[in-house]
Design a protein around this motif. Sequence first.
Motif, mmCIF file in Angstrom:
data_model
loop_
_atom_site.group_PDB
_atom_site.id
_atom_site.type_symbol
_atom_site.label_atom_id
_atom_site.label_comp_id
_atom_site.label_asym_id
_atom_site.label_seq_id
_atom_site.Cartn_x
_atom_site.Cartn_y
_atom_site.Cartn_z
ATOM 1 N N LEU B 119 0.857 -1.185 0.000
ATOM 2 C CA LEU B 119 0.000 0.000 0.000
ATOM 3 C C LEU B 119 0.896 1.238 0.000
ATOM 4 O O LEU B 119 2.126 1.113 -0.038
ATOM 5 C CB LEU B 119 -0.929 0.012 1.195
ATOM 6 N N CYS B 120 0.270 2.372 0.002
ATOM 7 C CA CYS B 120 1.052 3.609 0.024
ATOM 8 C C CYS B 120 1.894 3.650 1.273
ATOM 9 O O CYS B 120 1.430 3.321 2.365
ATOM 10 C CB CYS B 120 0.127 4.815 -0.013
ATOM 11 N N ASN B 121 3.133 4.061 1.122
ATOM 12 C CA ASN B 121 4.061 4.056 2.242
ATOM 13 C C ASN B 121 3.994 5.304 3.109
ATOM 14 O O ASN B 121 4.678 5.388 4.112
ATOM 15 C CB ASN B 121 5.484 3.884 1.717
ATOM 16 N N HIS B 122 3.209 6.239 2.694
ATOM 17 C CA HIS B 122 3.108 7.511 3.423
ATOM 18 C C HIS B 122 4.478 7.992 3.846
ATOM 19 O O HIS B 122 4.766 8.179 5.035
ATOM 20 C CB HIS B 122 2.137 7.369 4.596
ATOM 21 N N CYS B 123 5.310 8.162 2.840
ATOM 22 C CA CYS B 123 6.720 8.450 3.053
ATOM 23 C C CYS B 123 6.952 9.719 3.862
ATOM 24 O O CYS B 123 6.149 10.647 3.860
ATOM 25 C CB CYS B 123 7.426 8.626 1.708
ATOM 26 N N GLU B 124 8.092 9.746 4.455
ATOM 27 C CA GLU B 124 8.538 10.936 5.166
ATOM 28 C C GLU B 124 8.889 12.036 4.157
ATOM 29 O O GLU B 124 8.603 13.203 4.365
ATOM 30 C CB GLU B 124 9.790 10.580 5.973
ATOM 31 N N ASN B 125 9.556 11.623 3.080
ATOM 32 C CA ASN B 125 9.916 12.540 1.990
ATOM 33 C C ASN B 125 9.203 12.119 0.724
ATOM 34 O O ASN B 125 9.822 11.592 -0.189
ATOM 35 C CB ASN B 125 11.418 12.505 1.717
ATOM 36 N N PRO B 126 7.961 12.377 0.621
ATOM 37 C CA PRO B 126 7.218 11.800 -0.503
ATOM 38 C C PRO B 126 7.534 12.495 -1.836
ATOM 39 O O PRO B 126 7.396 13.716 -1.934
ATOM 40 C CB PRO B 126 5.756 12.007 -0.119
ATOM 41 N N VAL B 192 -8.856 11.402 -12.260
ATOM 42 C CA VAL B 192 -8.026 11.791 -11.120
ATOM 43 C C VAL B 192 -7.260 10.576 -10.604
ATOM 44 O O VAL B 192 -7.649 9.441 -10.812
ATOM 45 C CB VAL B 192 -8.837 12.409 -9.953
ATOM 46 N N VAL B 193 -6.174 10.873 -9.906
ATOM 47 C CA VAL B 193 -5.351 9.821 -9.310
ATOM 48 C C VAL B 193 -5.879 9.533 -7.911
ATOM 49 O O VAL B 193 -6.486 10.395 -7.277
ATOM 50 C CB VAL B 193 -3.881 10.297 -9.263
ATOM 51 N N GLU B 194 -5.699 8.308 -7.452
ATOM 52 C CA GLU B 194 -6.088 8.002 -6.080
ATOM 53 C C GLU B 194 -5.134 6.982 -5.478
ATOM 54 O O GLU B 194 -4.349 6.344 -6.194
ATOM 55 C CB GLU B 194 -7.525 7.491 -6.027
ATOM 56 N N LYS B 195 -5.224 6.854 -4.183
ATOM 57 C CA LYS B 195 -4.352 5.906 -3.476
ATOM 58 C C LYS B 195 -4.823 5.800 -2.037
ATOM 59 O O LYS B 195 -5.745 6.513 -1.615
ATOM 60 C CB LYS B 195 -2.914 6.403 -3.510
ATOM 61 N N CYS B 196 -4.180 4.909 -1.295
ATOM 62 C CA CYS B 196 -4.484 4.719 0.124
ATOM 63 C C CYS B 196 -4.345 6.022 0.885
ATOM 64 O O CYS B 196 -3.397 6.777 0.672
ATOM 65 C CB CYS B 196 -3.511 3.672 0.687
ATOM 66 N N ASN B 197 -5.319 6.295 1.752
ATOM 67 C CA ASN B 197 -5.254 7.543 2.507
ATOM 68 C C ASN B 197 -5.046 7.298 4.006
ATOM 69 O O ASN B 197 -5.314 8.162 4.826
ATOM 70 C CB ASN B 197 -6.511 8.369 2.267
#
Lengths: 197, 257, 339, 552, 386, 135
Positions: B119-126, B192-197
């Motif tokens: 899933l989305c990594n919700h990066c620190e530096n996205p 539109v783009v989407e991803k895990c929130n």
Amino acid sequence: MRLNDLLEQKKAAIIKEWFNLIVNSYPSDTAYFLKKQKDHFANPVGTTILHSLKPLFDEILNGMDHKAIVSYLDPMIRIRAVQVMFSPSQAVAFIFSLKKAVRSNLKKRENQDDHIINELIIFESKIDEVGLMAFDIFMKCREQVYKLKANGERNRVFRAFQRAGLVYEIPDGKRPGVMNVLKSSNTAVAPLDDRVD
Amino acid sequence: MENSRRSFLKLAGISALGLGTKPVLNAFASEEHKAEIQKKPEALKAKRWAMVIDTRKFESEEDLKPIVEACHKIHNVPEHTTKRHEIDWIWIDEFKHVFTNQEHEFVDDRVKYLPFLVLCNHCENPACVRVCPTKATFQRDDGIVLMDFHRCIGCRFCMAACPYGSRSFNFRDPRPFIKEENKEFPTRMRGVVEKCNFCAERLAVGKKPACVEASNGAIAFGDLYDSDSEVRELLKNNYTIRRKLELGAGPAIYYIV
Amino acid sequence: MNQKYMYSLIAVIVLILIAYVGVEAAGLQVLFGIILPYIAVLIFIAGFVYRVMDWASSPVPFSIPSTCGQQKTLSWIKHDKIDNPTTTTGVIIRMMLEILLFRSLFRNTKFALNEGPKISYVWEKWLWLVSLAFHYSFLVVLIRHLRFFLEPVPVWLQWLEEVDTFFQLGLPGLFLTGAILLGATTFLFLRRIYLPEMRYISLAADYFPLFLIISIAITGILMRYFTKVYIVGVKELAIGLASFHPTIPDGIGVLFYIHLLLVSVFFAYFPFSKLMHMPGIFLSPTRNLANNTRFKRHINPWNYPVETHTYEEYEDEFREKMIGAGLPVEKELPVVEKE
Amino acid sequence: MINPNSKERALELGHKPPKTDWMDTPTVYKEGIYCYAAKPARLEYVSLPNPRDWSCTAEDWQLPENWKEIILEGMKERLEKYRTFKIFMDICVRCGACADKCHFFIGTGDPKNMPVLRAELIRSVYRGEFTTAGKILGRIGGGRKLTLDVLKEWWYYLFQCTECRRCSVFCPYGIDTAEITIIGRELLNLIGLNIDWIAAPVAFCYRTGNHMGIQPHAYVDMLDFFTDEIENVTGVRCQQTFNKKGADILFITPSGDVFGDPGTYTCMGYMIVIHYLREVYGLDITWSTYASEGGNFGLFTSHEMMKRLNAKMYAEAKRLGVKWILGGECGHMWRVINQYMDTMNGPADFLEEPVNPITGTKFENAKTTKMVHITEFLSDLIIHGKLNLDPNRNDRLKNTFHDSCNPARAMGILEEPRYVIKSVCNNFYEMPRNTIREQTFCCGCGSGLNAGEDMELRLAGGMPRGNAVQYVHNKHGVNNLICMCAIDRAVLPACMGYWAPEVDVSGINELVANALILPGEKEKTVNLRDEPIWPKDVEPDEFYKRPSFPGR
Amino acid sequence: MLELVIKGSKKYWALIIGLLIVMGIGFGFWLWQLSFGLGITGMSRDVSWGFYIAQFTFLVGVAAGGVMVVLPYYLHDYKAFGRITILGEFLAIAAVIMCLLFIIADLGYPMRALNVLLYPTPGSVLFWDMIVLNVYLLLNIVVGWNVLEAERNGIPYPGWVKVLAIFSIVWAPLIHTVTAYLYCGLPGRGFWLTAILAPRFLASAFAAGPALLILLCLIIRRVTKFDPGREQIQSLAKIVAYAITINVFFFLCEIFVVFYSRIPSHMDHIRYLFFGLHGHGVLVPWMWTSISLMVVAIGLLVVPVTRKNEAVLAVACVAVFIGTWIDKGMGMISGGFVPNPLHHVVEYTPTIPEIIITLGVWATGFFILTLLYKIAVSVKEEVSEV
Amino acid sequence: MNDKNKIIIGLILFFVFMTLPFWYNMGKAAPVPETKLTEKAKLAKECVKPKEVMRAEHMQLLDTWRDSVVRDADRVYINEKGKKFGMSLSTGDDSCMGCHSNKADFCDKCHNYASVREYCWDCHIEPPEPPKEKK
């Protein structure tokens, strides 16, 4: 030589002021158009002046070549010679306002420097010379206009009549007074007048 | 006379400018004083949200499917019939694809065939936030990388930028492909783009993410900077790996292998 | 300070104030919302018809088209069928180009004097471009307003709105034509102020419609994007007017009545102003006539006989000389008896 | 060059008082701009009102007491008679597109010479005297009353318009200032305000058939003289016929060509062409002394006067029993023929539909007017190879062509003259594109302004044309300006003399005649002007040896 | 000057109408895309940029390449190019407009395109790309138009135009550099993650742009009275020769770094393009064609004899153009996305609607180019005649 | 020249178009849509802001709301009178649609009447029509 360098340096400012002075010397109705013109629209006079000032200034400064100066002055003055809103003095006055433009662009210190003052006198006498040349051009143009006015049409018609043999030239050596006797006893031209369309 | 006329005109000019705006200004003015915007009291808060997936607790894909379904269902993620148009918030893949640089010939068989949740990594530096030209993708203070679907222009720069392939694009209207709509959550529109929130909408009302709830304790979720949190506990006691660390994005999803 | 535009500016401001005071203080909604719009439309229609019929009542005695291209002539010379039309089709195309694309303005040049001095005539595109932008956006804005008068709103109108708000800018979506209209009128105004020759020739009657349209546009934009009005009420009022069941719904802001008064004034002013160039261009004889008078006779309805100098009178005067020169004559010289 | 920004700043330094509104700017009559007033005899002869001796610079113009009523009544009448006038009074939006299109505005810089403002002089009175709004609002509404000052302003500026129609090409509504000027002058004529340079030709033309006042025998004498001249040059006697009943074609050209240089060479040109056609093809073209004028200064006086003068053409054609009429090179003459003649004095059902008897070409475009332009006729002859031409004989000349206003913008005859010119000479260069064809610039002297006393106005107005000629002179060494209008030939020499010296002026037929190889002609070494036919810098031997030289 | 576009021969009008038809069809398909979504294209979750962006990238190069005739004229006072600078500038205008249209075509939600201005984000390269492209467009319009108009009226162009022209020279490399930065700053896309991407882009731009210009010059010489000049064409040919050589050299550098270091995430993309990966390799023949064309072109362009033969030169230019087009217009984008970050190989081929829309945009570009060149050439003809 | 007929035809065409509103309505005013309130809404008596403000400005309110919800996770709006609202179009009982669950009557009627197409529902799922309101 120092004055020349100074003038060269301050050329842009001097020409700017020169133009300004010229514009302000115009009759208000015209000045309005000259002053407000954003692009090259409005009166050809304004633009012609604008385009001729710099080369003219350069020539006064460096060359004083008679032919060149005439070539810069001629277009400016030729137009004004047929624009009746200008009096003859107005038509050439702009040359002299260069003096004022130059002086007001010299600093006080420079104005008191003897050396510069001496050079300035020489420079101003060159301006006078250009003014006189301008007057010559103006007069030449006016003379041309009057020549055209007085003779042009009449001459052309007259020549045609003459060629047609409808006019007698006075033979040499005869008593003056018997002029232009028409060839035939009938008047060739109806008595109203002599008009061309 | 001259004077009074001038002042009248001045007045007229001012009122001409202020015309009609008065009632509205009043409305907003009073709002400024009194109306207030708040978070819900029950909302979960954190300095930085993180997730730890304990892969030891999964054996087969069957264990993971309910988790994926739970997520996709509440977020109205469509199930497209065309592979090209696929949209995934959370999905399943093999070790060698999930950890592309850590795969080797002799990797443990369990790990080799174990399905992983991605899933989305919700990066620190996205990187996705960096490249978004409209700030439609942004990072919240609590670390969640979120999307404002209202603002996305569909340039898909973020998809190119994401090193984890976590983003999907609505190549067509998703609605016909949503089996059962969750009325509480909007669908997306085409383009539109989407991803895990990170289930931001659930956190706001005090609930943990849907995948966490559906995982029977295999996924932990909590504040990375809270030393007492469950995730910190797990990180302390287990060796965890993260994806593509060398890129420096700082993913917030930790895997216990 | 230019008096001419000040007069116009003050006139528009006064109009705004009248509507403001009339609605806010005196509560004259019925006057501004019903009576004046009806009167305005009546004046518009009657005035428009009167003016056009007045023009029509004057005949076009001579066919004087401005020819802007090669005439129809020998078969091997290419005839410019549009700029020098000889047929109705040619004239119609010429008129269409003129009306739809501003053909003549497209030709516009600007006189410039360059170093030399050399005169050049540079294509002057801005007036053409902005005029086109102005007229077309004005047309679209006008058509768009039909949504207030038509119920149900026709599909084509919705499409038009859709295209006009293609870019989702702000809420509600920005109508591009509205912005263009305001921009273009502002340009046309600034042009009159900044170009000396424009300033010199402009009359108060040139500024007034500009201020009027600018104010109409501004009030419209304000109502849509900034200080909202009650739109359903607006439509109720509009439909009421259109169906002759006028009503004044509550809760419509004063801004609307200002807008409406300005629009009413615009319509009422139209037939008595230069705005009549709109129908006028259709009747302009230098554009709507074919250059065919050498092969198709144009009739002047009031052609009357005039006194001329006939050949007989001419010969009578010059007969002697004509005979002397060997010219043929109709009548020989009378034999004059010598006394 | 001063950079534009600093220029602007410099300009702001000026402290001139704000200029006055144009309605408040008084009209000052400047010497060199106005023409002299009409002498009473002219007006009397053609029964125009209020003949008297007067001067436009005098305080008292000796107007009839009720002059204002006459003018206003006249305006009212014309508003009802001319839709053009009414519409042009109503629909101008003052967009300014016409402003810099006028040669007089460019040349004099007088803002009232902007076409829009010239029209506004009358429009303001229309608003102030005829429209309700104008009456109520007065100055604010752009209206004003008709006063003596206004009248003087009208007179001054209506005689600074050459009715060239250049502005009408650019007007988005097709407003034609010429039409307004025409009607304005018509109004002035109601109270005896005209200039002598127009009134005299009108009177002459009415009486003797031509502007010059040439009586029939003198006319014949003059052409006889030209016959001698031509014989000197070519060795061929090109005898013409006059007032000949039963001729095929009646030829009418402006009388300016008969008595004024360099039009006389054009006139000789016609004579040579006419002779050639008679000798080779037996075509009988005759001249008329009664209808010896193509031009029509009535156009500059009133519609009625135009009709009175024009009537002679059809009358004479009918009397002589010709098949159709051939028209010479003239400007406003062709405007009258194209746009007015048939409407006013037609239908000419006593004539035949014009057919070129030599080629059989039907001049479809002249079917009802029955009058053909000489360049149309010549183009048809040339393309059918009916003229034996040697363009090398014009090698001395480097030519450019001035489209005359009326043929260009009131008729559209653009290609025929070019075709003829290119067929008879080797060197042809166009002037810059925005100064030719329908955008051509006036010579500055049309519509009766070619007097001597307004020379400054003429030269200022001729400046744009002069500038364009000077441009091709500098670029290509052009030394001859061809035009197809008698007024042009009369006035452009002066204009060129001032703005583009070294450029001569000639008509098309002069070049045609130079190139035309007459049967039985002698070895030709000089052209009609007695100049050697080879270029200045070329030796005659070398000239004849040129490979391009055909069959010599 | 615009009036010049409405006067033309039958062939001219046939071309115009033909282009308008293609534009119309393309527009129709775009409307379909607008209502359906980008699903009608071949793009996918894994290859999320496709043909449109590839064309965009290539055309930025063409636009920037136009500067190669402007630069020698303004900076080195190479007078011969004065004759054809306008062709370079007008080519740039048409190319940039195509770029912008491709971006619009690629947007999922173009109605919100103005959000880029509404929420300016200096951190995003796309934001800067929008700025550089639009400014470049504006610069070229203003400079090109004013210079041409001055030429037509026989007067010197205003001084500020020269300032803008020099500005546009600096700007041209910028547009392609910023465009390269769109790609080469992205982590996890090994193919693009290389500092030489921008130089490579520029090299191929300065090859493709002038190559197209040479072809256009040759066409203009054939169909109009205006001859852009032999010397001019030869000078351009030398520029193309250098640029295409450098382009191939840069490519070899890249190959060396990638294959010598043997970092898989960098290597796999190139392997995919040239040899296929895991049995996928639709682009392999294309890529070899591209390389061969470029190599052949180098041969033809470097040898003076062949270069000076204009027929051969034309062939070489076509080779350069097609070679670089395949390289950038097909390989560069697909190559970056395949394999994907999870090392799956999902291939991409454009669909028919996608190709039609692409053709529509190209047609629009050529339509604009035709009109602009019509104006330029008519003015040139006029000036040489009068 | 007699062109009066042409001019009259032109005038008539022009006025047929200009007076289209009169023809279109044929003298009958289309009924003005009334905003129907659900029972719940009636009970609540007042909305976030006074009726007039809501009527004219609800779109701006929603616009600001969506920004603060999406970007700041602020989801509660307390109005001047201290009443709390869920800052959501369609999520939750205290959202807009939670109260005004009759979209067809509450939203669509006016929007259709004024020809204003809102794109909220491209994403947000409209609430089911409460059965009792339907008749």
